[in-house]
Design a protein around this motif. Structure first.
Motif, PDB file in Angstrom:
ATOM      1  N   ASP A   1      20.839 -75.675  28.010  1.00  0.00           N
ATOM      2  CA  ASP A   1      20.183 -76.270  26.839  1.00  0.00           C
ATOM      3  C   ASP A   1      20.692 -75.625  25.558  1.00  0.00           C
ATOM      4  O   ASP A   1      20.947 -76.291  24.561  1.00  0.00           O
ATOM      5  CB  ASP A   1      18.666 -76.088  26.937  1.00  0.00           C
ATOM      6  N   ILE A   2      20.835 -74.295  25.613  1.00  0.00           N
ATOM      7  CA  ILE A   2      21.285 -73.519  24.449  1.00  0.00           C
ATOM      8  C   ILE A   2      22.413 -72.595  24.884  1.00  0.00           C
ATOM      9  O   ILE A   2      22.307 -71.923  25.923  1.00  0.00           O
ATOM     10  CB  ILE A   2      20.141 -72.668  23.867  1.00  0.00           C
TER      11      ILE A   2
ATOM     12  N   LYS B   1      11.601 -71.384  28.225  1.00  0.00           N
ATOM     13  CA  LYS B   1      11.527 -72.793  27.843  1.00  0.00           C
ATOM     14  C   LYS B   1      12.856 -73.517  28.002  1.00  0.00           C
ATOM     15  O   LYS B   1      12.892 -74.714  28.305  1.00  0.00           O
ATOM     16  CB  LYS B   1      11.052 -72.899  26.391  1.00  0.00           C
ATOM     17  N   TYR B   2      13.962 -72.798  27.805  1.00  0.00           N
ATOM     18  CA  TYR B   2      15.280 -73.417  27.829  1.00  0.00           C
ATOM     19  C   TYR B   2      16.207 -72.691  28.807  1.00  0.00           C
ATOM     20  O   TYR B   2      16.041 -71.503  29.065  1.00  0.00           O
ATOM     21  CB  TYR B   2      15.931 -73.364  26.440  1.00  0.00           C
ATOM     22  N   LYS B   3      17.191 -73.435  29.309  1.00  0.00           N
ATOM     23  CA  LYS B   3      18.253 -72.809  30.090  1.00  0.00           C
ATOM     24  C   LYS B   3      19.313 -72.311  29.115  1.00  0.00           C
ATOM     25  O   LYS B   3      19.849 -73.083  28.312  1.00  0.00           O
ATOM     26  CB  LYS B   3      18.862 -73.807  31.070  1.00  0.00           C
TER      27      LYS B   3
ATOM     28  N   PHE C   1      15.153 -78.658  17.782  1.00  0.00           N
ATOM     29  CA  PHE C   1      14.738 -79.402  18.970  1.00  0.00           C
ATOM     30  C   PHE C   1      13.582 -80.354  18.653  1.00  0.00           C
ATOM     31  O   PHE C   1      13.514 -81.465  19.182  1.00  0.00           O
ATOM     32  CB  PHE C   1      14.351 -78.446  20.096  1.00  0.00           C
TER      33      PHE C   1
END
Length: 250
Positions: free
Chosen positions: A106-107, A138-140, A227
């Motif tokens: 994701d990031i 929350k993010y990969k 986001f």
């Protein structure tokens, strides 16, 4: 005996507010020797910063300690001289194969030397260490270390990871007041060919500028807002003073 009264230098009080060279004094028509030597020393530090190297092993160790996947890349600039003469080569990756699958993130945080690897070696994980724990819930997240890179190289790295957001941490052009200043450039939905109006910038992270806490606060804000609004750059309005002031009051 002279009746001449020496008035205090009205510029001297400004020295407490700025690193600019003000109220330097004089010896006859020239500057004091200590001032001249200090200037030469600052100039030497700035020149040295440009040729410092990214601490790949140290940065990889930081990634391992935080359990964040990390890959090492190089730009198309083969050495430092070519990097300085050819900014375009510093914006593209040198990949031996374009079929490598790095997985989906994701990031992706891109850590690259820019014009002062000293700054990145010192401050990159001071900033990232503050926010990574919360973000990874929350993010990969992935981290890429890039030798001889410039800001736009983050777009190509992000494409490899199919990332929705990229933050490029790199050393800013050293000046005579700070040879180790780090900047962070963020982009939502990065891809090759984007221009700078699509990016947001956090600048002057160093001992006499933004602190690591302030830098991480702004970075976390940009991640959340990008986001939420699905955009970045000039369309993302931020009030840096308000954000940092709100952080102090929490």
């Amino acid at each position: 005996m002279s009746d001449k009264i020496e008035l205090p230098d009205q510029w001297h009080k400004l020295k407490q507010f700025t690193k600019a060279r003000v109220a330097l004094g004089n010896v006859g028509t020239g500057l004091p020797l200590t001032v001249v030597l200090a200037l030469k020393h600052a100039h030497a530090l700035a020149k040295d910063a440009i040729v410092t190297k990214l601490d790949i092993e140290g940065l990889k160790k930081n990634c391992e300690e935080l359990n964040i996947p990390c890959q090492v890349f190089k730009s198309k600039a083969h050495d430092r001289l070519e990097y300085l003469k050819r900014p375009d080569l510093g914006r593209r990756l040198d990949l031996s194969s374009n079929s490598i699958d790095f997985g989906k993130a994701d990031i992706v945080f891109v850590i690259t030397d820019g014009l002062s690897a000293t700054a990145v070696n010192k401050y990159a994980f001071e900033v990232l260490g503050i926010i990574l724990l919360g973000i990874t819930k929350k993010y990969k997240v992935a981290i890429a270390l890039v030798e001889q890179g410039r800001v736009a190289i983050g777009d190509e790295v992000a494409e490899l990871y199919r990332a929705d957001f990229v933050a490029v941490l790199l050393g800013e052009r050293p000046g005579l007041s700070s040879p180790e200043s780090m900047g962070v450039y963020t982009t939502y939905k990065p891809k090759l060919g984007l221009t700078d109006e699509r990016r947001n910038c956090i600048s002057n992270i160093h001992s006499d500028g933004l602190s690591a806490i302030q830098g991480s606060t702004l970075l976390k804000y940009l991640i959340d807002r990008s986001f939420a609004l699905q955009l970045s750059g000039v369309d993302l309005k931020i009030e840096i003073g308000d954000i940092l002031e709100n952080k102090k009051s929490v």
